[in-house]
Motif scaffolding. Sequence first.
Motif, PDB file in Angstrom:
ATOM      1  N   ALA A   2       0.831  -1.206   0.000  1.00  0.00           N
ATOM      2  CA  ALA A   2       0.000   0.000   0.000  1.00  0.00           C
ATOM      3  C   ALA A   2       0.866   1.257   0.000  1.00  0.00           C
ATOM      4  CB  ALA A   2      -0.931  -0.009   1.213  1.00  0.00           C
ATOM      5  N   PHE A   3       1.905   1.274   0.835  1.00  0.00           N
ATOM      6  CA  PHE A   3       2.774   2.449   0.884  1.00  0.00           C
ATOM      7  C   PHE A   3       3.506   2.654  -0.446  1.00  0.00           C
ATOM      8  CE2 PHE A   3       2.835   1.905   5.668  1.00  0.00           C
ATOM      9  CZ  PHE A   3       2.143   3.089   5.912  1.00  0.00           C
ATOM     10  N   ARG A   4       3.853   1.551  -1.116  1.00  0.00           N
ATOM     11  CA  ARG A   4       4.514   1.674  -2.411  1.00  0.00           C
ATOM     12  C   ARG A   4       3.567   2.275  -3.443  1.00  0.00           C
ATOM     13  NH1 ARG A   4       8.565  -2.711  -5.088  1.00  0.00           N
ATOM     14  NH2 ARG A   4       9.185  -1.444  -6.886  1.00  0.00           N
ATOM     15  N   LYS A   5       2.290   1.861  -3.426  1.00  0.00           N
ATOM     16  CA  LYS A   5       1.322   2.437  -4.347  1.00  0.00           C
ATOM     17  C   LYS A   5       1.129   3.930  -4.077  1.00  0.00           C
ATOM     18  CE  LYS A   5      -1.039   0.679  -6.963  1.00  0.00           C
ATOM     19  NZ  LYS A   5      -0.913   0.523  -8.432  1.00  0.00           N
ATOM     20  N   ILE A   6       1.164   4.310  -2.811  1.00  0.00           N
ATOM     21  CA  ILE A   6       1.028   5.733  -2.472  1.00  0.00           C
ATOM     22  C   ILE A   6       2.210   6.516  -3.034  1.00  0.00           C
ATOM     23  CG2 ILE A   6       1.063   7.358  -0.549  1.00  0.00           C
ATOM     24  CD1 ILE A   6      -0.476   5.210   1.059  1.00  0.00           C
ATOM     25  N   HIS A   7       3.405   5.937  -2.920  1.00  0.00           N
ATOM     26  CA  HIS A   7       4.597   6.590  -3.469  1.00  0.00           C
ATOM     27  C   HIS A   7       4.474   6.737  -4.983  1.00  0.00           C
ATOM     28  CE1 HIS A   7       8.840   7.623  -4.016  1.00  0.00           C
ATOM     29  NE2 HIS A   7       8.888   6.709  -4.968  1.00  0.00           N
ATOM     30  N   GLU A   8       3.999   5.708  -5.660  1.00  0.00           N
ATOM     31  CA  GLU A   8       3.838   5.772  -7.114  1.00  0.00           C
ATOM     32  C   GLU A   8       2.786   6.810  -7.497  1.00  0.00           C
ATOM     33  OE1 GLU A   8       2.887   1.759  -8.041  1.00  0.00           O
ATOM     34  OE2 GLU A   8       4.966   1.054  -7.904  1.00  0.00           O
ATOM     35  N   LEU A   9       1.742   6.941  -6.669  1.00  0.00           N
ATOM     36  CA  LEU A   9       0.712   7.938  -6.933  1.00  0.00           C
ATOM     37  C   LEU A   9       1.315   9.351  -6.860  1.00  0.00           C
ATOM     38  CD1 LEU A   9      -2.241   8.785  -7.343  1.00  0.00           C
ATOM     39  CD2 LEU A   9      -2.542   8.620  -4.858  1.00  0.00           C
ATOM     40  N   ARG A  10       2.106   9.605  -5.829  1.00  0.00           N
ATOM     41  CA  ARG A  10       2.732  10.928  -5.696  1.00  0.00           C
ATOM     42  C   ARG A  10       3.667  11.209  -6.871  1.00  0.00           C
ATOM     43  NH1 ARG A  10       3.607   9.781   0.229  1.00  0.00           N
ATOM     44  NH2 ARG A  10       2.017  10.963   1.340  1.00  0.00           N
TER      45      ARG A  10
END
Length: 693
Positions: free
Chosen positions: A651-659
């Motif tokens: 989940a945190f990796r997806k958030i990073h990719e979103l940013r």
Amino acid sequence: MASQSDHLTAAEISRLAGVTRATVSNWRRRHPDFPQPSGGTEASPSYDRRQVEAWLDARGRLPARSARDDFRAHLRRRTPADVEAVALFSAHLAGLDEKDRARIAALPDDELLESQADVFSPLAHPANPSHADVPAPLLRAAADVLLGEGPLAVFDVLEEHTDAPIGVRGTHPTPSALADLLADLATTGGLPAQSALDPACGSGRLLAATATRLKRHARVHGQEYRAVTAAQAKARVAERSPKASVDVRTGDSLREDAFPDLYVDAVVCNPPYGDRDWGHDELAFNPRWAYGVPPRSEPELAWVQHALAHLNDGGQAVLLLPPATASRSSGRRIRSELLRQGAMRAVIALPPGLAVPHHIGLHLWILQRPEANRPGRDTVLLMDATEEAAADHSRAPDETKLHDTILSVWKAFTAPTGFTEIPGTARSVAAIDLLDELVDLTPARHVRTAPVITPDAALRHATGLTERLKAEVAALTEASDIGPLSTAGETARTWRTATIADLSRGGALAVHRGMRASSTDGIPAELAERSVLRARDLIAGAPASGTAHELQLADPFTIEAGDVLLTQIVGPQGVAGRVAGKEDAGCLLDNSVFLLRPDPGRLDPWFLAGFVSAPDNVSQATTGTSTHQLVASRLRVPLLALGEQTAYGRAFRKIHELRTSARSAAKYADETADLIAATLSGGALLPQGVELP
């Protein structure tokens, strides 16, 4: 009765335990056995140190006592004179090698005080004519911090006990990126610089950056009106340039110039702005005003002339000034004289967000003292660098790109081959052409022009950008699919946690930070060409942009894929960080970045990165007043099974990719919009429904 240093306030308890003030308040309310106040006032109670430490120790919340903790204990309730004595002592030790530092720290109390008699002489006055009242244990505690962590660590603690706040009289620290830029400009395109002065040096960041660019055995001078801050500046310069001769004095440079007969090759200065009480009346007939008496409303022009008065013939000065200095009618006469006498070399407009005040784009003024046999320069460089910013205007400008662009333009301007105009960005303007009724030196007034682009090229460029923007928007849409999330129920989930320090002791991870060299000794040849990852790269979400030679790294540390990277400085948006990928692997680590290397069998790197960068976690692990710094060892991590960690990590990796996708899409949206708007208004492109007559 216990001494005052044996009592702790709630704020000091929170700092000791590595928690927030709110947590300490909760402990007081929820735990009947929490120590009762033993001093202070009802509004600000204090607690017995031994009782508090015993209570924390019983719950496993008492960290190992550090040299800084001992130093803080010795500093409690000390007088301002004692704080100044520690600052002078630390600045003195900073100028010595490690052997002499250790020798002085090991002296008996009487010999320690006697050996520092000359150091403390600036503190002597009728009420305290000697150094006898300076407590030797206080000096020894400062020496322990200095020996273990370096001189600047002492001043980090002293800032907590200094009553002179940042911002007095419009003074603010110079950010490192700007300090590097000013230092490079001051030592490029003029005399080979071997001496420098900063007459408003603050904590010495700008002066230290300049010292590293001077020749070996250079002479470095500074003046600062706050005694503790002046000592910090001396320590910083001595640490960065141990071969230089450093002289930093206390006082008001305009009213009481500590170096009236000093002439140097380079002057750098970020003077206080908006200071109407700068001494206009008492300095009306001062010989420094060779270009005109500065009006009361123009303190910046007083600093400009103060800088010029301390230059050797041909020497250069670079000052960071508010933009109004270039255009206010009250300063027109002085600006005219600077142009007529050939002292003005360049005015460079910077984008907002680089320094306080962040909403204003400041100006760089580059000046030169005209040589006796050469009246001056005929042209002035006017450069508008306000567009050298991130595409997302809510973020800080790209400081590396800005630095490289400005320095390359300055080098081209000072080269003997002549300067070629950069449309819309930089022009070389004859001084006589600037001597109109306004004498307005604002760069945008002189360099802003429509882009030179053919219609066919404009169409190709706009079409290409539009297609790239569509691809970025599609990537952003895909990145926004973070996956199904579920509620934790009526209350948020809680978990047991461990600090980074605990996890490091248990072997679950290792903590590293790059180190800057105190000399110009070379680094291993196999690492010399590698890029260096800096804090600005993490903030911008960019690849490593520093160089090993530029940053003078000591004992270089190499990044590996899977390392967790965090900025040391905590900004308004918290810390910036990421998990190192293939593009980061093999780069070197700068001293502005923390690296956490997890054991992959015990910690998921994205899980770790997500929790250590959480705002609440960062808040309780932050210290400092004017500059907020992260104490990585205090960050807390939930103790979860590796399977759960992996789920959180995804989940945190997806958030990073979103940013990352949002930042890239915003960049191309701005670039596309700017190009199409400029080419439509410039006549290169036509909107739908319009045909040529």
